[in-house]
Every structure is written in structure tokens, then in C-alpha cells.
Write a protein that holds these residues in place. Structure first.
Motif, short mmCIF file in Angstrom:
data_model
loop_
_atom_site.label_atom_id
_atom_site.label_comp_id
_atom_site.label_asym_id
_atom_site.label_seq_id
_atom_site.Cartn_x
_atom_site.Cartn_y
_atom_site.Cartn_z
N LEU A 176 -3.66 3.12 -13.53
CA LEU A 176 -2.80 2.14 -14.19
C LEU A 176 -4.05 0.96 -14.25
N ALA A 177 -3.78 0.27 -15.26
CA ALA A 177 -4.51 -1.04 -15.65
C ALA A 177 -3.67 -2.28 -15.25
N GLU A 178 -3.96 -3.47 -15.31
CA GLU A 178 -3.54 -4.72 -15.50
C GLU A 178 -2.25 -4.83 -16.38
N LYS A 179 -2.50 -4.24 -17.63
CA LYS A 179 -1.11 -4.11 -18.58
C LYS A 179 0.12 -3.51 -18.08
N ASP A 180 -0.16 -2.70 -17.26
CA ASP A 180 0.76 -1.72 -16.65
C ASP A 180 1.55 -2.29 -15.44
N VAL A 181 1.12 -3.42 -15.06
CA VAL A 181 1.77 -3.98 -13.84
C VAL A 181 3.35 -4.14 -13.91
N PRO A 182 3.80 -4.72 -15.08
CA PRO A 182 5.33 -4.85 -15.32
C PRO A 182 6.16 -3.53 -15.09
N SER A 183 5.46 -2.32 -15.80
CA SER A 183 6.24 -1.15 -15.84
C SER A 183 6.00 -0.60 -14.27
N ALA A 184 5.01 -0.75 -13.59
CA ALA A 184 4.89 -0.29 -12.20
C ALA A 184 5.82 -0.91 -11.53
N LEU A 185 5.97 -2.15 -11.51
CA LEU A 185 6.91 -2.96 -10.69
C LEU A 185 8.33 -2.55 -11.06
N SER A 225 -3.43 -3.27 -5.69
CA SER A 225 -4.14 -1.83 -6.00
C SER A 225 -4.43 -1.81 -7.35
N ILE A 226 -3.79 -2.01 -8.36
CA ILE A 226 -4.05 -2.06 -9.70
C ILE A 226 -5.28 -2.92 -9.92
N LEU A 227 -5.36 -3.99 -9.35
CA LEU A 227 -6.22 -5.24 -9.85
C LEU A 227 -7.60 -4.87 -8.84
N GLY A 228 -7.70 -3.88 -8.08
CA GLY A 228 -9.18 -3.64 -7.68
C GLY A 228 -9.07 -3.44 -5.98
N LYS A 229 -8.14 -3.62 -5.42
CA LYS A 229 -7.96 -3.35 -3.87
C LYS A 229 -7.52 -1.98 -3.71
N GLY A 230 -7.83 -0.90 -4.54
CA GLY A 230 -7.29 0.60 -4.51
C GLY A 230 -6.96 0.93 -5.93
N PHE A 231 -6.09 1.83 -6.17
CA PHE A 231 -5.78 2.24 -7.47
C PHE A 231 -4.44 2.65 -7.41
N VAL A 232 -3.94 3.01 -8.68
CA VAL A 232 -2.50 3.40 -8.93
C VAL A 232 -2.77 4.49 -10.01
N ILE A 233 -2.33 5.62 -9.62
CA ILE A 233 -2.34 6.81 -10.40
C ILE A 233 -0.59 6.72 -11.33
#
Length: 183
Positions: free
Chosen positions: A29-38, A63-71
Motif C-alpha cells: 500500500l502507498a500513501e494514496k491507499d491510507v483512506p481505504s486501509a483505514l 507503516s504505509i509512510l515508512g515505519k513498516g509496510f502494509v500488504i
């Protein structure tokens, strides 16, 4: 850690008593995916409705913004599952203590925050294969994997044990909720 992930495969979707194969895409996931992830996290939290089983607290944005990642796994453009992993932020010190690791090991810890799946896509072993993909991304830099699971969440506990985790403790976490500590 810079990683690329873009895989396509079929998952079984169960809807209104009908099972059908659906072509899905798995990607980071990228920054643009944050709303759908939330939105997905909020939806699953409300469905479960019991913080004894699944804690509403999360590290999705961090995590999405760099302190990890989200698949994320998508059916077309719709996010249907995700696994969040963090290796920075507020839970790292706690993970180090839970696993009783020396401070020199801190840069080798990753916290397996959660894995959630839309109801229609459950039963596809998403928890297990996203763990394997996360492990592939994390190794060899991060080899101490930390997870917490409620003793009431038998399905997740079984999946995590199947993935090779071991229970190292049972204690109160997240404001008094009983959790297995896994490594």
C-alpha cells in the motif's frame, strides 16, 4: 527498505451462498491507499466488536509512510485484505521487552501488527500467505518477528502457529486485554 510487490492470483469469494473465483492483486500500500486501509480496518473492527479479540488501535498510516509496510489485496480497485507490519514507532520498545531481546537486536525486530480480511474472502489462507510474503520482504534484516493474539481468537492463533511462531508469554496488553506473545 525499498521493496516491490505486485502479484496476481485467484481467491474464492463467497457471496450470497455462491462461491466464485476472483482475480486479485497483492501489492504494497502507498500513501494514496491510507483512506481505504483505514476504512477496511474500521469495518473489521466493528464487525468483530470485541477488543478482547481484536484491538482497534493500529499503526496503518505510520507503516504505509515508512515505519513498516502494509500488504494489500485488491479485488479490482477494492481493498479486501491487508497485513500491517511495523519496525519503527511506539511498539518497538514493547516488542523488544516482550521478546526479552538485548537492545542491540532492536534493528532486527518487526511487529506483525495485524492481518484482516473481508468476510467474503475468508478461508483463502490470506493470513498465512501474506505472512510468508512479509517474511520474504523482512529477511535477512529483520528476523525477530513479534506478534500478539487474543486467546479468544482461535483462528488467528492457529494460523500464526502454523506459520512457525511460538508462544513465549501470556500477559495483559493494550489497556488490560489478555494476549499471547509470539516470536
Amino acid at each position: 527498505m525499498e521493496h516491490a510487490l505486485n502479484e496476481r492470483f485467484f481467491l474464492v469469494k463467497k457471496e450470497k451462498g455462491i462461491r466464485k473465483n476472483v482475480l486479485c492483486t497483492m501489492r504494497l500500500l502507498a500513501e494514496k491507499d491510507v483512506p481505504s486501509a483505514l476504512d477496511l480496518h474500521r469495518k473489521i473492527t466493528l464487525e468483530i466488536g470485541d477488543e478482547n479479540i481484536f484491538c482497534a488501535e493500529h499503526t496503518i498510516e505510520e507503516s504505509i509512510l515508512g515505519k513498516g509496510f502494509v500488504i494489500g489485496i485488491f479485488d479490482s480497485d477494492y481493498l479486501v485484505a491487508m497485513r500491517a507490519i511495523s519496525y519503527g514507532g511506539k511498539y518497538m520498545e514493547e516488542a523488544q521487552k516482550d521478546l526479552q531481546l538485548h537492545s542491540s537486536e532492536r534493528d532486527h525486530i518487526a511487529v506483525m501488527d495485524f492481518c484482516i480480511t473481508e468476510k467474503a474472502f475468508r478461508g483463502n489462507y490470506v493470513q498465512h500467505f501474506t505472512f510468508l510474503k512479509a517474511e520474504e520482504i523482512l529477511y535477512p534484516e529483520r528476523y525477530h518477528l513479534h506478534s500478539t493474539i487474543s486467546p479468544l481468537n482461535i483462528f488467528s492463533l492457529r494460523n500464526v502457529l502454523r506459520s512457525g511462531f511460538l508462544i513465549v508469554d501470556l500477559k495483559e496488553k493494550y489497556g488490560g486485554y489478555l494476549r499471547f506473545i509470539l516470536h
